[in-house]
Design a protein around this motif. Structure first.
Motif, mmCIF file in Angstrom:
data_model
loop_
_atom_site.group_PDB
_atom_site.id
_atom_site.type_symbol
_atom_site.label_atom_id
_atom_site.label_comp_id
_atom_site.label_asym_id
_atom_site.label_seq_id
_atom_site.Cartn_x
_atom_site.Cartn_y
_atom_site.Cartn_z
ATOM 1 N N MET A 36 14.171 -8.745 -7.476
ATOM 2 C CA MET A 36 12.469 -8.902 -8.333
ATOM 3 C C MET A 36 11.467 -9.355 -7.037
ATOM 4 S SD MET A 36 11.671 -12.302 -10.562
ATOM 5 C CE MET A 36 12.982 -12.820 -10.805
ATOM 6 N N ALA A 37 11.664 -10.099 -5.621
ATOM 7 C CA ALA A 37 11.540 -9.217 -4.358
ATOM 8 C C ALA A 37 11.585 -7.892 -3.566
ATOM 9 C CB ALA A 37 12.366 -10.606 -3.599
ATOM 10 N N ARG A 38 12.844 -7.652 -4.312
ATOM 11 C CA ARG A 38 13.022 -5.871 -3.745
ATOM 12 C C ARG A 38 12.107 -5.086 -3.770
ATOM 13 N NH1 ARG A 38 17.990 -7.168 -3.399
ATOM 14 N NH2 ARG A 38 18.652 -6.186 -5.132
ATOM 15 N N LEU B 294 7.140 -1.574 -4.806
ATOM 16 C CA LEU B 294 5.558 -1.055 -5.103
ATOM 17 C C LEU B 294 4.319 -1.316 -4.875
ATOM 18 C CD1 LEU B 294 6.602 -2.922 -9.210
ATOM 19 C CD2 LEU B 294 6.859 -0.544 -8.250
ATOM 20 N N LEU B 295 5.082 -2.417 -3.894
ATOM 21 C CA LEU B 295 3.467 -2.265 -2.638
ATOM 22 C C LEU B 295 3.929 -1.509 -1.985
ATOM 23 C CD1 LEU B 295 3.525 -6.169 -1.855
ATOM 24 C CD2 LEU B 295 2.170 -4.695 -3.042
ATOM 25 N N ALA B 296 5.220 -0.565 -0.870
ATOM 26 C CA ALA B 296 4.735 0.306 -0.498
ATOM 27 C C ALA B 296 4.728 1.351 -1.017
ATOM 28 C CB ALA B 296 6.508 0.186 0.503
ATOM 29 N N PRO C 240 8.149 -7.879 -11.632
ATOM 30 C CA PRO C 240 7.338 -7.355 -10.152
ATOM 31 C C PRO C 240 6.103 -6.282 -10.753
ATOM 32 C CG PRO C 240 9.502 -7.399 -10.352
ATOM 33 C CD PRO C 240 9.848 -7.684 -11.608
ATOM 34 N N GLU C 241 5.997 -4.635 -11.849
ATOM 35 C CA GLU C 241 5.867 -4.391 -11.713
ATOM 36 C C GLU C 241 3.937 -4.915 -12.176
ATOM 37 O OE1 GLU C 241 8.823 -3.723 -12.863
ATOM 38 O OE2 GLU C 241 9.009 -2.021 -12.061
ATOM 39 N N ALA C 242 3.668 -6.527 -13.801
ATOM 40 C CA ALA C 242 3.006 -7.175 -13.885
ATOM 41 C C ALA C 242 2.623 -7.658 -12.872
ATOM 42 C CB ALA C 242 3.534 -8.468 -15.084
ATOM 43 N N ALA C 243 3.323 -8.105 -11.500
ATOM 44 C CA ALA C 243 3.197 -8.967 -10.928
ATOM 45 C C ALA C 243 2.045 -8.019 -9.881
ATOM 46 C CB ALA C 243 3.677 -9.553 -9.930
ATOM 47 N N VAL C 244 2.546 -6.906 -9.055
ATOM 48 C CA VAL C 244 1.631 -5.924 -8.252
ATOM 49 C C VAL C 244 0.866 -5.267 -9.091
ATOM 50 C CG1 VAL C 244 1.917 -3.188 -6.493
ATOM 51 C CG2 VAL C 244 3.802 -6.074 -6.996
ATOM 52 N N GLY C 245 1.031 -4.967 -10.561
ATOM 53 C CA GLY C 245 -0.586 -4.332 -10.991
ATOM 54 C C GLY C 245 -1.773 -5.257 -10.943
#
Lengths: 155, 155, 155, 155
Positions: free
Chosen positions: C23-25, C30-32, C140-145
Motif C-alpha cells: 500500500m505504501a509503495r 501515485l503521488l509521484a 491507495p487510489e482513494a486515499a491519494v484521490g
C-alpha cells in the motif's frame, strides 16, 4: 496567582576539573542567595556543580536533558525535563533563563551563547568563550553581579 | 537505490549588503559546480543569495524555515521545510549539511557554528565570526576549497 | 526563481508486513505520477516503501530522521535530514508536506496525525487510525484521490 | 542530593467551558494532594485550570510555552519555560511528566497523546479523545486513580 520563580541559565561542559566546578558551584550559590533559580542542561560537570551550589543555598534547580531518560540527570536537579531532542535542548536551557552565565565550555556552550544573544538575553562568561556581545568576567562574583546589573538595566 | 544529494549548509543573516550577498552567491555557485547542494535557513539576505548562486548553476537548494508559512521562503529554494520551531531550526540547518560555510552573520549564525562544531562538522567562516575550531577564509574560493578539503580528509 | 517541489507526507511505522508495504509503495507511486514529492521519517517499513514507490516513478523523496546519522536513512531517500531531535522530528515530517497519508501506524503516527490536523492540513488514513478529522480511505487510489481533492478545495 | 519533584502532564485546549475547567481544576488538585506536580502547556483553558487546582492545594506547577514570551503563561505557573518551538513544545509537555491526563482537547491534544504513548507513558482521558491505548475515565477521581495505578504497576 502564584509566585513565579525567576531563573538564570548556567551553561558549560558535562565534565569539569575542580577549578571550573568550584566556579560553577559558586555561581549557583550566588544566584540562589540573590533569589534566582538555576536552569542547566541537567548533566554532570559544570551543570551538576551549578545545581549543587544553588541547592546548597536552598535555591531552585531545573535540569533540561538531551535524552529521554530522567535518570541521566545530576542529583541536584529538583525538576527534570527529559526532552529527547539532543542538541536542540541547548536552546531550551537558555530560553528558560532571563540571562546566562557560561563557565568554561566548548562547542555546545557556544551554541547556547549564540541562542541567548539572539534572544536578546545578557550573557556573562567565566574562563571560556570571549565573543562579541558577551560580558567577560574574572570571577563568579563579577559574573553574577554584571549579569544581574544588565538584567536590571534591561528590565 | 537512488542517488543521494550531498548538502553543505550556508549560514548567515537575513539581511546582507551587496558585498556579503556577492560572497554568498559565489559560495553557492562554487558548491553547485563541485556537485554539492545548498541548505540554508530559507529566508533572505545571505540565505537567498547562496540559494540563488547555487540554482543559477543548476544546483539543488533546500530552505528550512523558522516559521510555519512556506511562503516566507526565498524564491530560490527548490524544497522548503517550514518548521514552526523558531531558532531551533538553526540546528536543523547545520544538521542537514556535511559541513558549513558562514558568510558574515550575527548571534543566530554563532548558534549554528556552535551546533555544527558540536556535531563534529567542519565550518569555514567568511567575513564574520572567528572562533576556535572554525576555518577562517579570505574569499569564497578559499572557504569552499578549505571546507571540501576538510570533508575529504575526515571522510 | 526556481520551481518549488510540492510534497506530501507519508507516515507510518518503521516495520511493515507485505500488505502495508505494498500500500505504501502504491501511495508513493501515485503521488509521484501526480507530480508530488514524498516526505517521510526516512527509516524502514512504510517510510521506505513510500520512498521506493515514488522514486520508481521518478519522484522526489525526502527523509527526515530522528537521529543524527544520515546512514540510518532508507536507500530511497534523495535528500536526508538527520535531526537528532527524536520524536520531535515527527512534527517536521508533517510540517514539510501540504497534507499527509497515513498507512497503518501506531503511536508515533498518531502524534503525526495530531500535528497535521493542528496545522490545518488534510490527512487521509489507510488501514490504520480512524480519528475525528481524518479521511478514512479503503485503498491507495482513494486515499491519494481524496487527499488531493481536499488540498485543491482548500487551496 | 535534593528531592526530585514528580510531575504529571495535564493536557487539553487553551479554551475551556466551565465544565471542562472544573474537571481540570479537580485533576490538578487531586494530583497535588497525592504529591504530584503538574506540567502543562502553560496557556489558558484546561492548562490554566489544572495549574490553578494544583497550586490551590500547594502543588508545584510548570508551564512549557509554545512562544518565547514568558508573559503569555497563565498566572498559576510557578516555573515557566518559553520555548519558541511552537507545536514541538507539545512533545516537551508530555516528556516532562511520568504520565498524562487529557481533559477534552482537539488536534494538539491528540499529538500529545501520540507522543506520550510512543514514549511508553500511561494516558488517561476525560471527556475527550478515545483512542487505542488510552485509559478512558468518567470523572477526575477515576482518571487520576487509574493513571497513578498504571504508573505504580509499571514502576
Amino acid at each position: 496567582m502564584v509566585e513565579r520563580r525567576r531563573l538564570i541559565s548556567v551553561i558549560g561542559a558535562g565534565t569539569a576539573d575542580e577549578s571550573l566546578a568550584a566556579m560553577a558551584r559558586r555561581v549557583g550559590a550566588l544566584l540562589a542567595r540573590r533569589g534566582w533559580g538555576v536552569v542547566t542542561g541537567g548533566l554532570g560537570g559544570v551543570m551538576a556543580a551549578a545545581c549543587q551550589g544553588a541547592s546548597d543555598q536552598g535555591g531552585f534547580t531545573l535540569g533540561i536533558l538531551p535524552g529521554m531518560d530522567p535518570a541521566a540527570a545530576n542529583p541536584f536537579c529538583q525538576v527534570v525535563i527529559p526532552t529527547g531532542m539532543g542538541q536542540a535542548r541547548n536552546l531550551l536551557v537558555v530560553a528558560a533563563g532571563a540571562g546566562a552565565v557560561a563557565v568554561g565550555g566548548a562547542a555546545g556552550t557556544l551554541s547556547e551563547i549564540g541562542h541567548a544573544l539572539k534572544a536578546g538575553k545578557p550573557v556573562a562568561s567565566l574562563a571560556g568563550w570571549q565573543v562579541a556581545g558577551v560580558i567577560t568576567a574574572g570571577d563568579p562574583e563579577a559574573a553574577v553581579g554584571a549579569l544581574l546589573t544588565a538584567l536590571a538595566d534591561s528590565g
